[in-house]
Design an enzyme around this catalytic site. Structure first.
Site, mmCIF file in Angstrom:
data_model
loop_
_atom_site.group_PDB
_atom_site.id
_atom_site.type_symbol
_atom_site.label_atom_id
_atom_site.label_comp_id
_atom_site.label_asym_id
_atom_site.label_seq_id
_atom_site.Cartn_x
_atom_site.Cartn_y
_atom_site.Cartn_z
ATOM 1 C CB THR A 185 12.735 -1.662 0.488
ATOM 2 O OG1 THR A 185 11.503 -1.753 0.405
ATOM 3 C CG2 THR A 185 13.785 -1.449 -0.997
ATOM 4 C CB THR A 203 10.794 -3.638 -1.998
ATOM 5 O OG1 THR A 203 9.889 -4.148 -0.750
ATOM 6 C CG2 THR A 203 10.252 -3.184 -2.768
ATOM 7 N NE ARG A 213 2.970 0.155 -2.140
ATOM 8 C CZ ARG A 213 3.791 -0.649 -1.702
ATOM 9 N NH1 ARG A 213 4.051 -1.101 -2.061
ATOM 10 N NH2 ARG A 213 3.865 0.872 -0.687
ATOM 11 C CB THR A 236 13.607 1.394 3.208
ATOM 12 O OG1 THR A 236 12.858 -0.213 4.147
ATOM 13 C CG2 THR A 236 14.796 1.994 4.603
HETATM 14 N N1 GLY Z 1 9.358 0.639 0.063
HETATM 15 C C1 GLY Z 1 8.943 -0.579 0.087
HETATM 16 C C2 GLY Z 1 7.228 -0.142 -1.173
HETATM 17 O O1 GLY Z 1 6.822 0.677 -0.212
HETATM 18 O O2 GLY Z 1 6.959 -0.902 -1.746
#
Ligand code: GLY
Length: 323
Positions: A185, A203, A213, A236
């Site tokens: 991310t 992201t 999801r 992230t």
């Molecule tokens: N940190 C980004 C995700 O898990 O989607």
């Protein structure tokens, strides 16, 4: 940086990089003093350097911190070579690139986000429209698509040939079924010369994720949080782990209590580690920027890098690891 490299490369960086020394017992000040300065921008990963360059140019032109973080992260969203964000991101299990993004104005705590959005190169720009032109905070899926179209955003196919090929290989079993690779991310926090702050996070999420999801990135308080009276933070890593500890909000709240940004990041990472000490693949990293320009950054695992831009320059820095 790819997930596999994250585990493998440790603290190797190019000539433009410097080492953070926060892991030493007395090294806290040394870690962060190098990054003081106003205006300041901090972003996750080494691709944050080019995002920071754009954000700093926006700040220097006199535009707002919100404008800076939006335009900064858009650079990474639009880069097809980055397979974890925006155009060129690796798809979900059905071969669809689903994007999550958020943005927050630290001056009034206004925020906007989109999740599970397909077909738009710059979801952070749609998130900003949610923040500025609706009474809502988060719009998802088909509703987010309709909203983006209503605001004049152009649809495009986000699945590059390289990402399609990787997806086919994953389906055929040629590629490791590790959802945790390739999802680095970009989170960014900016402070302008007037002391105004903003954050953004965007992201394509976990590669091969179950359709629909949603990770931490579009969830305010998890993937990002920003309050100009205190500072901002972004995350992230494995979004589910960030969500379990309300990660970015908690980093900011520790700073509000007077905890140094580096220590605030460490304290939240320790909560992550305490939950899953035997699962090193469930990694998380945070960046933090305090209202005076002081920064903090660290990760559960080795290999995390951040980009810091201030009056001393714009460079990648290897973050400390708590593992
Ligand atoms: N940190 C980004 C995700 O898990 O989607």
């Amino acid at each position: 940086m790819k997930r596999r490299k994250f585990l493998a490369t440790g603290s190797v960086l190019g000539a433009s990089s410097i080492l953070a020394r926060g892991a030493t017992s007395q090294g806290l000040a040394a870690t962060t003093r190098v990054t003081q300065g106003v205006p300041t921008v901090i972003a996750t990963w080494d691709f944050g350097v080019k995002a920071n360059a754009k954000a700093m140019a926006v700040l220097k032109s006199g535009s707002s911190a919100v404008e800076a973080v939006q335009q900064g992260v858009m650079i990474v969203e639009s880069d097809p070579k980055i397979t974890s964000v925006g155009y060129g991101g690796l798809p979900n299990a059905s071969g669809v690139v689903e994007l999550d993004a958020s943005i927050m104005d630290g001056n009034d705590l206004e925020c906007g986000a989109v999740a599970a959005l397909s077909g738009f190169e710059n979801p952070v720009s749609v998130a900003r429209k949610v923040m500025e032109e609706t009474p809502h905070v988060l719009i998802v899926g088909s509703g987010a698509r309709e909203f983006a179209l209503s605001k004049g955003f152009q649809e495009r196919d986000l699945l590059t040939d390289a990402a399609r090929e990787a997806w086919h290989k994953w389906r055929e079993g040629e590629r490791k079924k590790d959802q945790t690779e390739d999802h680095d991310t970009i989170g960014m926090v900016a402070l302008d010369s007037r002391g105004q702050m903003a954050a953004a996070c965007t992201t394509s999420g976990l590669a091969w994720k179950i359709p629909g999801r949603v990770g931490d990135s579009p969830l305010v308080g998890h993937g990002l949080y920003c309050d100009s009276k205190v500072g901002g933070a972004a995350a992230t890593g494995i979004g589910e782990e960030v969500i379990k500890v309300c990660g970015s909000y908690q980093v900011v709240e520790f700073m509000r209590q007077g905890v140094h940004p580096q220590m605030a990041v460490r304290k939240v990472l320790q909560r992550v580690l305490d939950r899953q000490p035997t699962k090193p693949e469930r990694w998380v990293g945070f960046i933090a920027l305090r209202k005076d320009g002081e920064v903090g950054f660290a990760s559960t695992n080795t290999g995390f890098q951040v980009a810091v831009a201030n009056r001393d320059g714009n460079r990648a820095i290897v973050a400390e690891s708590l593992r």
